[in-house]
Design a protein around this motif. Structure first.
Motif, short mmCIF file in Angstrom:
data_model
loop_
_atom_site.label_atom_id
_atom_site.label_comp_id
_atom_site.label_asym_id
_atom_site.label_seq_id
_atom_site.Cartn_x
_atom_site.Cartn_y
_atom_site.Cartn_z
N SER A 178 0.82 -1.21 0.00
CA SER A 178 0.00 0.00 0.00
C SER A 178 0.86 1.26 0.00
N SER A 179 1.90 1.27 0.84
CA SER A 179 2.78 2.44 0.88
C SER A 179 3.60 2.57 -0.39
N MET A 180 3.96 1.44 -1.00
CA MET A 180 4.70 1.50 -2.26
C MET A 180 3.86 2.16 -3.34
N TYR A 181 2.59 1.76 -3.45
CA TYR A 181 1.75 2.35 -4.49
C TYR A 181 1.31 3.77 -4.12
N ALA A 182 1.33 4.11 -2.84
CA ALA A 182 1.13 5.51 -2.47
C ALA A 182 2.27 6.35 -3.03
N LEU A 237 -9.04 1.79 0.79
CA LEU A 237 -10.18 1.01 0.35
C LEU A 237 -9.75 -0.27 -0.34
N CYS A 238 -8.64 -0.21 -1.04
CA CYS A 238 -8.12 -1.39 -1.74
C CYS A 238 -7.43 -2.34 -0.77
N ALA A 239 -6.75 -1.81 0.25
CA ALA A 239 -5.92 -2.64 1.13
C ALA A 239 -6.69 -3.25 2.28
N VAL A 252 -6.69 -7.24 4.42
CA VAL A 252 -6.43 -7.55 5.83
C VAL A 252 -7.59 -8.34 6.42
N LEU A 253 -8.80 -7.87 6.20
CA LEU A 253 -9.97 -8.48 6.82
C LEU A 253 -10.27 -9.87 6.26
N GLN A 283 -10.33 -13.75 -4.44
CA GLN A 283 -10.83 -12.96 -5.56
C GLN A 283 -10.43 -11.48 -5.40
N TRP A 284 -10.54 -10.98 -4.16
CA TRP A 284 -10.16 -9.58 -3.93
C TRP A 284 -8.67 -9.38 -4.14
N HIS A 285 -7.86 -10.36 -3.75
CA HIS A 285 -6.42 -10.28 -3.96
C HIS A 285 -6.11 -10.18 -5.44
N ARG A 286 -6.76 -10.97 -6.26
CA ARG A 286 -6.53 -10.91 -7.70
C ARG A 286 -6.94 -9.55 -8.26
N ALA A 287 -8.12 -9.07 -7.83
CA ALA A 287 -8.60 -7.79 -8.34
C ALA A 287 -7.69 -6.64 -7.90
N SER A 288 -7.26 -6.65 -6.63
CA SER A 288 -6.40 -5.58 -6.14
C SER A 288 -5.02 -5.62 -6.79
N THR A 289 -4.53 -6.84 -7.08
CA THR A 289 -3.25 -6.96 -7.78
C THR A 289 -3.35 -6.37 -9.18
N LEU A 290 -4.42 -6.70 -9.88
CA LEU A 290 -4.63 -6.15 -11.23
C LEU A 290 -4.76 -4.63 -11.17
#
Length: 345
Positions: A103-107, A154-156, A160-161, A186-193
């Motif tokens: 998250s901090s990297m993409y920030a 919102l993405c990260a 966690v949850l 599924q959320w991991h795939r979407a957030s990675t994309l």
């Protein structure tokens, strides 16, 4: 097919490990942790003492915050690779530390894009009316910074949850995907994309902005017909330092992230040797991305005049204070020598 039950997720990280990932990278991460903490701590000490009088300063301050957050995740990774903390530390990394790191990297990636747009507006499209352009305005910059942090949160947060499955042993703890619920996968795939798309979109923005800036500078120097050697070198250092850091740190990782992610998918067709090679490339290029925390302070110094002048003033004050003390000590020694000489007895 449920990816959690796939054989591709049954091979744990230790099977893909090597001397490079288990013996070389951990001390290197510790090294950049200490170096980055010193550099960014000093940068934060200077930056947050200067007023946010421009959009550029607002974006750079947020980059410092992103780097400090990334640094907070560093100690967990080498500790786990060195076998410290047991399998429970792997659970902490999967649920919290890795999410914080990415998250901090993409920030940082987002704020580099905003800085590039701000420089583009300032140099290529200067406003003809009074007052700064929207991207240079402090209120707009703060609003965009809040929007960027909110989007990444919102993405990260679901990552966690939704990493909530219990880990019964070390083998399960090492496989982060097995700690995720089906929705979490599924959320991991979407957030990675989404994250990868964010990087490539930012790269296109940087390419457009800095090509336009380079063209504008070249035309300006041709028009005034100055000796361009020193001026061009200084302008290049200050303006294009961010682009150099962006390409060096983030481009290699994202070039190999897509094939690595595909190799982790069920029925990917990648053999063990291919997965081993992609894992080594991913770990090596991820270290380059982490190295960003040590290079960003160089960008602050070259790009931001407020930061540079504040740093130089503090160094001059310290140097002036030491010089004054040295002069006082020298005068004291001279007076004592004079008082003890025969002519004064």
């Amino acid at each position: 097919m449920d990816p959690l039950n796939s054989s591709h997720f049954s091979s744990n990280q230790s099977e893909l490990g090597s001397a490079f990932t288990q013996q070389v990278l951990p001390p290197l991460y510790l090294l950049i942790f200490f170096a980055g903490s010193a550099l960014n701590g000093f940068a934060a000490w200077i930056f947050f003492r200067v007023p946010s009088d421009s959009g550029l300063v607002v974006y750079l301050k947020n980059m410092v915050a992103a780097d400090l957050l990334m640094l907070a995740s560093f100690p967990f990774r080498p500790a786990a690779q060195l076998g410290l903390g047991g399998w429970r530390l792997h659970v902490v990394i999967c649920r919290y530390s890795s999410v914080l790191f990415y998250s901090s990297m993409y920030a940082g990636v987002l704020f580099m894009g905003l800085i590039s747009l701000e420089r583009y507006v300032r140099i290529v499209r200067p406003s003809s009316c009074r007052g700064p352009a929207p991207l240079q305005s402090v209120p707009v910059a703060r609003g965009l910074a809040l929007l960027a942090w909110g989007l990444l949160l919102l993405c990260a947060l679901p990552n966690v949850l939704l990493t909530s499955r219990p880990a019964a042993d070390e083998a399960a703890a090492r496989r982060c995907m097995q700690l995720k619920t089906p929705l979490g996968v599924q959320w991991h795939r979407a957030s990675t994309l989404f994250s990868v798309s964010l990087f490539w979109a930012t790269l296109l923005v940087l390419a457009f902005c800095y090509s336009a800036i380079a063209h504008r500078i070249y035309r300006s120097y041709r028009r005034v017909r100055r000796d361009r050697s020193d001026v061009c070198r200084k302008s290049g250092r200050s303006i294009f330092s961010l682009l150099a850091v962006f390409l060096l740190c983030f481009a290699p990782y994202h070039a190999c992230r897509v094939p690595y992610t595909l190799s982790q998918m069920p029925e990917s067709g990648f053999g063990r040797e291919a997965r081993f090679l992609l894992f080594q490339l991913k770990e090596g290029t991820l270290f380059l991305a982490a190295l960003n925390v040590c290079l960003d302070p160089v960008v602050y110094f070259l790009m931001c005049r407020t930061f540079r002048e504040s740093l130089l003033r503090k160094l001059e004050r310290r140097g002036g204070g030491e010089e004054t003390r040295r002069q006082g000590d020298e005068e004291t020694r001279r007076s004592m020598t004079t008082a003890q000489s025969p002519s004064h007895l």
